[in-house]
Design an enzyme around this catalytic site. Structure first.
Site, PDB file in Angstrom:
ATOM      1  N   SER A 286      44.888  55.520  45.805  1.00  0.00           N
ATOM      2  CA  SER A 286      45.244  54.339  45.004  1.00  0.00           C
ATOM      3  C   SER A 286      46.642  53.814  45.269  1.00  0.00           C
ATOM      4  CB  SER A 286      45.076  54.634  43.506  1.00  0.00           C
ATOM      5  OG  SER A 286      43.756  54.945  43.218  1.00  0.00           O
ATOM      6  N   SER A 287      46.997  53.664  46.528  1.00  0.00           N
ATOM      7  CA  SER A 287      48.287  53.060  46.838  1.00  0.00           C
ATOM      8  C   SER A 287      48.364  51.628  46.308  1.00  0.00           C
ATOM      9  CB  SER A 287      48.525  53.068  48.351  1.00  0.00           C
ATOM     10  OG  SER A 287      47.477  52.396  49.038  1.00  0.00           O
TER      11      SER A 287
ATOM     12  N   GLU B 240      43.105  42.882  42.098  1.00  0.00           N
ATOM     13  CA  GLU B 240      42.249  43.293  43.226  1.00  0.00           C
ATOM     14  C   GLU B 240      40.932  42.538  43.234  1.00  0.00           C
ATOM     15  OE1 GLU B 240      42.341  46.807  45.123  1.00  0.00           O
ATOM     16  OE2 GLU B 240      43.871  47.784  43.902  1.00  0.00           O
TER      17      GLU B 240
ATOM     18  N   SER C 133      59.011  44.885  52.030  1.00  0.00           N
ATOM     19  CA  SER C 133      58.403  46.212  51.978  1.00  0.00           C
ATOM     20  C   SER C 133      59.145  47.150  52.909  1.00  0.00           C
ATOM     21  CB  SER C 133      56.923  46.148  52.380  1.00  0.00           C
ATOM     22  OG  SER C 133      56.400  47.462  52.508  1.00  0.00           O
TER      23      SER C 133
ATOM     24  N   SER D  65      44.534  56.272  51.886  1.00  0.00           N
ATOM     25  CA  SER D  65      44.283  57.705  51.736  1.00  0.00           C
ATOM     26  C   SER D  65      43.323  58.028  50.605  1.00  0.00           C
ATOM     27  CB  SER D  65      45.608  58.429  51.485  1.00  0.00           C
ATOM     28  OG  SER D  65      46.218  57.938  50.304  1.00  0.00           O
ATOM     29  N   GLY D  66      42.814  57.012  49.922  1.00  0.00           N
ATOM     30  CA  GLY D  66      41.945  57.263  48.776  1.00  0.00           C
ATOM     31  C   GLY D  66      42.714  57.704  47.550  1.00  0.00           C
TER      32      GLY D  66
ATOM     33  N   ASP E   3      41.502  53.331  38.883  1.00  0.00           N
ATOM     34  CA  ASP E   3      42.752  53.521  39.616  1.00  0.00           C
ATOM     35  C   ASP E   3      43.950  53.015  38.825  1.00  0.00           C
ATOM     36  OD1 ASP E   3      41.062  54.456  41.537  1.00  0.00           O
ATOM     37  OD2 ASP E   3      41.426  52.847  42.978  1.00  0.00           O
TER      38      ASP E   3
END
Length: 376
Positions: free
Chosen positions: A127-128, A161, A68, A124-125, A173
């Site tokens: 949807s990363s 998820e 990453s 952050s809300g 999402d």
């Protein structure tokens, strides 16, 4: 839209060969319809310019090596063997979850080297995690010629998820990351998975501001809200709150606290999605602001997922004549605010809001949309 990065040379330096596949998937902002997706309801997300990028090269063995770029100097190449996925390895769980779910669906893939670089702010809300899942699934679809359409990609991402990471999210999402664009909202029925792209009227533009307060869907509060909805549905004798007619709201409000208020949010939020779609289609700009503010009030008071910093951003939006309305977007407990502004007014209004926020908050907000204000 975000331009591709120059990560290919770094991939080759790290793994000793060039990437064979390069794909992206966007984060999303939800214009309306919060916490309705896992209740079988309606949602109205759209893509944001920020993307998660995946560079990938298949291997001859069953090994996965993943890096990453977001970890910077702290990052190492993490490895695991296909079929030996084990939870509890942080960000790598999303990679393990993808290969685990693919195998469970009879879509086994070979090993691969992976470089991940996300420009979607974490927590952050926006949807990363969904952007990561969809990007990786797109990359594996291309590399291993998997027969997956875009809806199937979204459903597999959701399974990652729910079944592996342990975050009981709805399907919004991943559907948004897989299917939505930046110029139109994705009107989605999360029960039937029927969807329609609804263009934004030419007279409006979106604003997205990250509050700087992070959140996590795998955290306890999100799970509590979902469990409350399931409990309320069971006590009301319906399979999900989507099945409850609006006329039954008085009966729902008689449930023990706070279940009645949770139900009221879901029912009224579904209605607001339908009204927002109508306003977008007809170009009724005057209707949009009250719908956004009503949604935020419902999330704050009935669903109790807002925080003071988010409320402050919404209150600051009210002081801007060019802003039609604002609301919390995402799972809540931090994250971001979405606003609709009159076309041409968004950038200046957003800059003023962020400046005032910094004077009254201990957190630093960031303007993500309009894109010209974005700072990577």
């Amino acid at each position: 839209m975000q331009a591709p990065s120059d990560d290919a040379p770094r991939f080759e330096t790290l793994f000793g060969r060039p990437p064979q596949v390069r794909v992206q998937a966007p984060g999303r902002v939800n214009l309306m319809g919060e916490h309705t997706d896992y209740n079988g309801g309606f949602v109205l997300p759209m893509a944001i310019p920020q993307q998660t990028e995946v560079l990938l090269a298949p291997r001859e063995d069953r090994r996965v090596r993943a890096f990453s770029a977001n970890l910077g100097a702290r990052g190492n190449v993490d490895e695991y063997e296909l079929g030996q996925e084990k939870r509890g390895r942080g960000w790598l769980d999303y990679i393990q979850g993808v290969t685990h779910v693919l195998r469970a669906q009879g879509l086994d893939v070979g090993g691969f080297d992976l470089w991940l670089h996300s420009h979607v702010p974490l927590g952050s809300g926006l949807s990363s995690s969904a952007a990561l899942e969809v990007a990786l699934l797109r990359g594996l679809r291309e590399a291993f010629r998997l027969k997956l359409d875009d809806v199937s990609v979204a459903l597999l991402g959701q399974k990652v998820e729910c079944d592996f990471v342990g975050a009981p999210v709805g399907v919004m999402d991943q559907m948004a990351s897989s299917l939505a664009g930046t110029g139109a909202a994705l009107f989605l029925d999360t029960r039937s998975l029927q969807y329609e792209r609804v263009p934004l009227p030419t007279g409006v533009e979106p604003i997205v501001i990250n509050s700087g307060v992070t959140h996590s869907h795998a955290g306890g509060d999100y799970k509590v809200r979902r469990a409350e909805c399931e409990r309320a549905a069971a006590q009301l004798g319906v399979a999900s709150l989507r099945d409850l007619p609006d006329a039954e709201l008085p009966r729902a409000l008689a449930l023990p606290e706070p279940l009645g208020r949770r139900v009221r949010h879901v029912l009224t939020e579904n209605a607001r999605v339908l009204e927002t779609v109508r306003a977008l289609r007809s170009g009724d700009l005057a209707a949009l602001g009250p719908l956004l503010y009503a949604s935020h009030a419902s999330q704050r008071d009935d669903y109790e997922v807002s925080v003071p910093e988010i409320d402050l951003l919404v209150d600051l939006a009210r002081t801007e004549p060019g802003v039609l309305g604002a609301r919390l977007t995402g799972g809540g407990f931090g994250g971001s605010v979405v606003m609709l502004a009159r076309a041409g007014k968004g950038a200046e209004a957003a800059a003023r809001i962020v400046a005032r926020y910094s004077e009254r908050s201990a957190h630093r907000a960031t303007v993500l949309v309009p894109e010209s204000q974005t700072k990577h």
